[in-house]
Design a protein around this motif. Structure first.
Motif, PDB file in Angstrom:
ATOM      1  N   PHE A  63      -0.242   4.505   9.775  1.00 14.98           N
ATOM      2  CA  PHE A  63      -1.039   5.070   8.673  1.00 14.98           C
ATOM      3  C   PHE A  63      -2.479   5.135   9.190  1.00 14.98           C
ATOM      4  N   ILE A 122       1.768   8.991   9.534  1.00 20.17           N
ATOM      5  CA  ILE A 122       1.260   9.337   8.200  1.00 20.17           C
ATOM      6  C   ILE A 122      -0.259   9.268   8.319  1.00 20.17           C
ATOM      7  N   LEU A 166       2.731  13.625   8.695  1.00 15.44           N
ATOM      8  CA  LEU A 166       2.506  13.818   7.259  1.00 15.44           C
ATOM      9  C   LEU A 166       1.000  13.782   7.016  1.00 15.44           C
ATOM     10  N   LEU A 223      -1.539  13.604   4.502  1.00 13.82           N
ATOM     11  CA  LEU A 223      -1.651  13.324   3.062  1.00 13.82           C
ATOM     12  C   LEU A 223      -2.749  14.139   2.395  1.00 13.82           C
ATOM     13  N   TRP A 248       3.758  13.453  -0.370  1.00 10.84           N
ATOM     14  CA  TRP A 248       3.550  12.124  -0.968  1.00 10.84           C
ATOM     15  C   TRP A 248       4.878  11.396  -1.168  1.00 10.84           C
ATOM     16  N   GLU A 263       7.609  11.779   0.507  1.00  6.04           N
ATOM     17  CA  GLU A 263       8.156  11.367   1.810  1.00  6.04           C
ATOM     18  C   GLU A 263       7.408  10.142   2.349  1.00  6.04           C
ATOM     19  N   ALA A 264       6.079  10.126   2.185  1.00  8.15           N
ATOM     20  CA  ALA A 264       5.298   8.975   2.656  1.00  8.15           C
ATOM     21  C   ALA A 264       5.715   7.712   1.905  1.00  8.15           C
ATOM     22  N   GLN A 265       5.908   7.838   0.620  1.00  7.41           N
ATOM     23  CA  GLN A 265       6.322   6.666  -0.175  1.00  7.41           C
ATOM     24  C   GLN A 265       7.722   6.200   0.213  1.00  7.41           C
ATOM     25  N   CYS A 282       7.459   4.357   3.509  1.00  5.73           N
ATOM     26  CA  CYS A 282       6.765   3.058   3.431  1.00  5.73           C
ATOM     27  C   CYS A 282       7.531   2.015   2.637  1.00  5.73           C
ATOM     28  N   LEU A 322      -0.209   2.988  -0.050  1.00  7.22           N
ATOM     29  CA  LEU A 322       0.958   2.909   0.832  1.00  7.22           C
ATOM     30  C   LEU A 322       1.002   1.570   1.564  1.00  7.22           C
TER      31      LEU A 322
END
Ligand code: BJW
Length: 244
Positions: free
Chosen positions: A22, A98, A117, A119, A172, A174-176, A179, A200
């Motif tokens: 991240f 990310i 990703l 964001l 968002w 996909e990132a969640q 994580c 995240l």
């Protein structure tokens, strides 16, 4: 002290299977791209008003001012190169990327565009400020001034996420999702002050992930499983990822 922490962090990584990175503006700082909130006097939000330049209200008030500012940043990015931190990440394709960064330095270092990703969107594209959905790529070295959307006539604007705007829902989600199922989250060069993105880290930690942070400044604690490395990303990331 740093050596001990570095080997503890290496150990944490080598025993992790699902690892994500991240990142924030500090990742690109050593490529000459200004951060937003650093202490070096060069930080964007210490020189410019974010509500004038990175909000829908600021764009409505003076769209040409906003576009000129983004084009100035685009020309800086056109002349920048990925640094050793981007390159170290690009050599490890199994790391999920990310990023809050709108630049394309990870991609230029060799990370597949589909594997990042973004964001907060991308500065290399414009999109319609109306609702027609038109989007186009912009030449960073010679970005055009304020202009209307060729499809509907509203203004075009940078395809980035401004304050008060929601993140793209698919990105968002996909990132969640990622994580919530990590063994380790590597947090690089972010002040972790902007939400929902910074959430995240809390989400990963709550789901049992180890957190390793790299930052030139000491950061807030990210829980009991947090290993903090203080120093420049271009030095610490290659050392940390060696042999991974
Ligand atoms: C190094 C280094 C080296 C340096 N090596 N390290 C909860 C509470 C309060 C407010 C909010 C909240 N939830 C939401 C909000 C509002 C707001 C927000 O978070 N505000 C906070 C600032 C308080 N969030 C939003 O508005 C977001 N949207 C939203 O919430 O929508 C919901 C909604 C929808 C509809 C109605 C109402 C609500 C959107 C946020 C968008 C952020 N946009 C920007 C600009 C993007 C476009 C552009 O580039 O112009 O994104 S702002 C800027 O901050 C940019 C960054 O991605 C983001 C994060 O910054 P980052 O990456 O962390 O950089 P810095 O500069 O802060 O830190 C750099 C770090 O690197 C430092 O720590 C250095 O020490 C370190 N460093 N050199 C290693 N060499």
């Amino acid at each position: 002290m740093t050596d001990r922490r570095l080997s503890a962090a290496r150990n944490a990584l080598s025993t992790s299977r699902r690892i994500a990175v991240f990142s924030g503006a500090g990742l690109s700082a050593e490529s000459g791209i200004a951060t937003f909130r650093g202490n070096d006097g060069d930080a964007l939000w210490s020189r410019f008003n974010p509500m004038e330049l990175a909000s829908a209200a600021g764009f409505e008030e003076n769209p040409a001012r906003v576009i000129d500012w983004y084009n100035w940043r685009r020309s800086k990015l056109a002349n920048a190169q990925p640094n050793a931190a981007h390159v170290a990440l690009a050599k490890r394709p199994r790391l999920v990327q990310i990023t809050q960064n709108v630049d394309d330095l990870l991609e230029r270092a060799g990370v597949a565009a589909s594997a990042v990703l973004h964001l907060h969107g991308t500065i290399g594209k414009d999109r319609c400020n109306g609702s027609c959905g038109h989007e186009e790529t912009v030449d960073l070295a010679s970005a055009p001034p304020l202009r209307p959307c060729p499809r509907c006539g509203a203004y075009l604007r940078p395809a980035v996420v401004w304050f008060g705007e929601g993140l793209r829902q698919d990105v968002w989600n996909e990132a969640q999702r990622l994580c919530s199922q990590l063994d380790c989250l590597l947090v690089v060069g972010t002040s972790a002050t902007v939400y929902p993105a910074a959430g995240l880290i809390e989400q990963a930690e709550a789901a049992g992930s180890k957190i390793i942070s790299i930052n030139t400044e000491p950061s807030a604690s990210f829980g009991a499983e947090h290993l903090e490395l203080v120093g420049p990303a271009s030095v610490l990331l290659p050392q940390l990822l060696e042999g991974l």
